[in-house]
Design a protein around this motif. Structure first.
Motif, PDB file in Angstrom:
ATOM      1  N   UNK A  97      15.563  33.309  14.735  1.00 23.82           N
ATOM      2  CA  UNK A  97      16.284  34.512  14.338  1.00 23.82           C
ATOM      3  C   UNK A  97      16.300  34.681  12.820  1.00 23.82           C
ATOM      4  N   UNK A  98      16.353  33.579  12.093  1.00 21.31           N
ATOM      5  CA  UNK A  98      16.299  33.645  10.639  1.00 21.31           C
ATOM      6  C   UNK A  98      14.959  34.187  10.173  1.00 21.31           C
ATOM      7  N   UNK A 106      14.720  37.492   7.825  1.00 27.04           N
ATOM      8  CA  UNK A 106      14.112  37.368   6.495  1.00 27.04           C
ATOM      9  C   UNK A 106      12.590  37.382   6.593  1.00 27.04           C
ATOM     10  N   UNK A 107      12.068  38.251   7.439  1.00 25.90           N
ATOM     11  CA  UNK A 107      10.682  38.232   7.904  1.00 25.90           C
ATOM     12  C   UNK A 107       9.597  37.980   6.864  1.00 25.90           C
ATOM     13  N   UNK A 128       9.100  32.373   7.153  1.00 27.44           N
ATOM     14  CA  UNK A 128       8.295  32.572   8.362  1.00 27.44           C
ATOM     15  C   UNK A 128       7.984  31.234   9.015  1.00 27.44           C
ATOM     16  N   UNK A 129       7.576  31.302  10.266  1.00 26.96           N
ATOM     17  CA  UNK A 129       7.125  30.141  11.020  1.00 26.96           C
ATOM     18  C   UNK A 129       5.650  30.344  11.339  1.00 26.96           C
ATOM     19  N   UNK A 130       4.839  29.368  10.971  1.00 34.42           N
ATOM     20  CA  UNK A 130       3.406  29.411  11.279  1.00 34.42           C
ATOM     21  C   UNK A 130       3.146  28.404  12.395  1.00 34.42           C
ATOM     22  N   UNK A 166       7.626  28.314   6.362  1.00 32.82           N
ATOM     23  CA  UNK A 166       7.158  28.674   5.020  1.00 32.82           C
ATOM     24  C   UNK A 166       8.252  29.504   4.360  1.00 32.82           C
ATOM     25  N   UNK A 167       8.539  29.184   3.099  1.00 36.55           N
ATOM     26  CA  UNK A 167       9.591  29.858   2.334  1.00 36.55           C
ATOM     27  C   UNK A 167       8.996  30.274   0.998  1.00 36.55           C
ATOM     28  N   UNK A 168       9.295  31.501   0.562  1.00 36.88           N
ATOM     29  CA  UNK A 168       8.708  32.034  -0.665  1.00 36.88           C
ATOM     30  C   UNK A 168       9.244  31.408  -1.941  1.00 36.88           C
ATOM     31  N   UNK A 169      10.477  31.031  -1.986  1.00 36.49           N
ATOM     32  CA  UNK A 169      11.027  30.469  -3.207  1.00 36.49           C
ATOM     33  C   UNK A 169      12.392  29.857  -2.982  1.00 36.49           C
TER      34      UNK A 169
END
Length: 135
Positions: free
Chosen positions: A17-18, A22-23, A27-29, A100-103
């Motif tokens: 859901x997160x 925060x699409x 993300x989940x790969x 994966x997280x952008x920052x």
């Protein structure tokens, strides 16, 4: 053992859901893109990593940094949880799949959203788990 599996499922659902909320930034790969089964297995493995990191490393950090928690009235927990969320993303990235997280700030926001969603799911599932509310 049943509570452990339930916590794993709750964390998996909260992570999923997160990533929906925060699409583009969290993300989940999946380890084998294409089917739902691989995506669910990836979510379960990522939730297991999340639980282990939060339980082991997070517990040690919370004990060692207790004076900082008192000094900042607990606000340092946002930073610690964000760093732990980024650590989960790094560990799953080393494995070649997962979070994966952008920052950093997206990590903090992701950690807050996961905590709120898992708390809400835990409240909703409390009548079905057989655990009583403590007084």
């Amino acid at each position: 053992m049943g509570r452990l599996i339930l916590r794993l499922l709750i964390n998996s659902l909260a992570l999923w859901l997160t990533t929906l909320v925060l699409a583009p930034h969290v993300a989940i790969a999946a380890f084998a893109p294409g089917t739902t089964v691989e995506f669910v297995i990836t979510l379960l493995i990522t939730a297991l990593i999340f639980g282990l990191v939060n339980g082991i490393i997070g517990g040690i950090i919370r004990v060692v940094a207790f004076p900082l928690y008192v000094l900042t009235l607990g606000l340092i927990s946002l930073v610690v949880n964000g760093l732990l969320f980024l650590l989960v993303a790094w560990i799953s990235g080393v494995l070649g799949f997962g979070l994966t997280v952008d920052g950093f700030w997206w990590g903090v926001l992701g950690a807050v959203v996961v905590a709120v969603i898992s708390w809400l799911i835990g409240i909703l599932l409390r009548p079905f788990t057989g655990t009583k509310k403590r007084r």
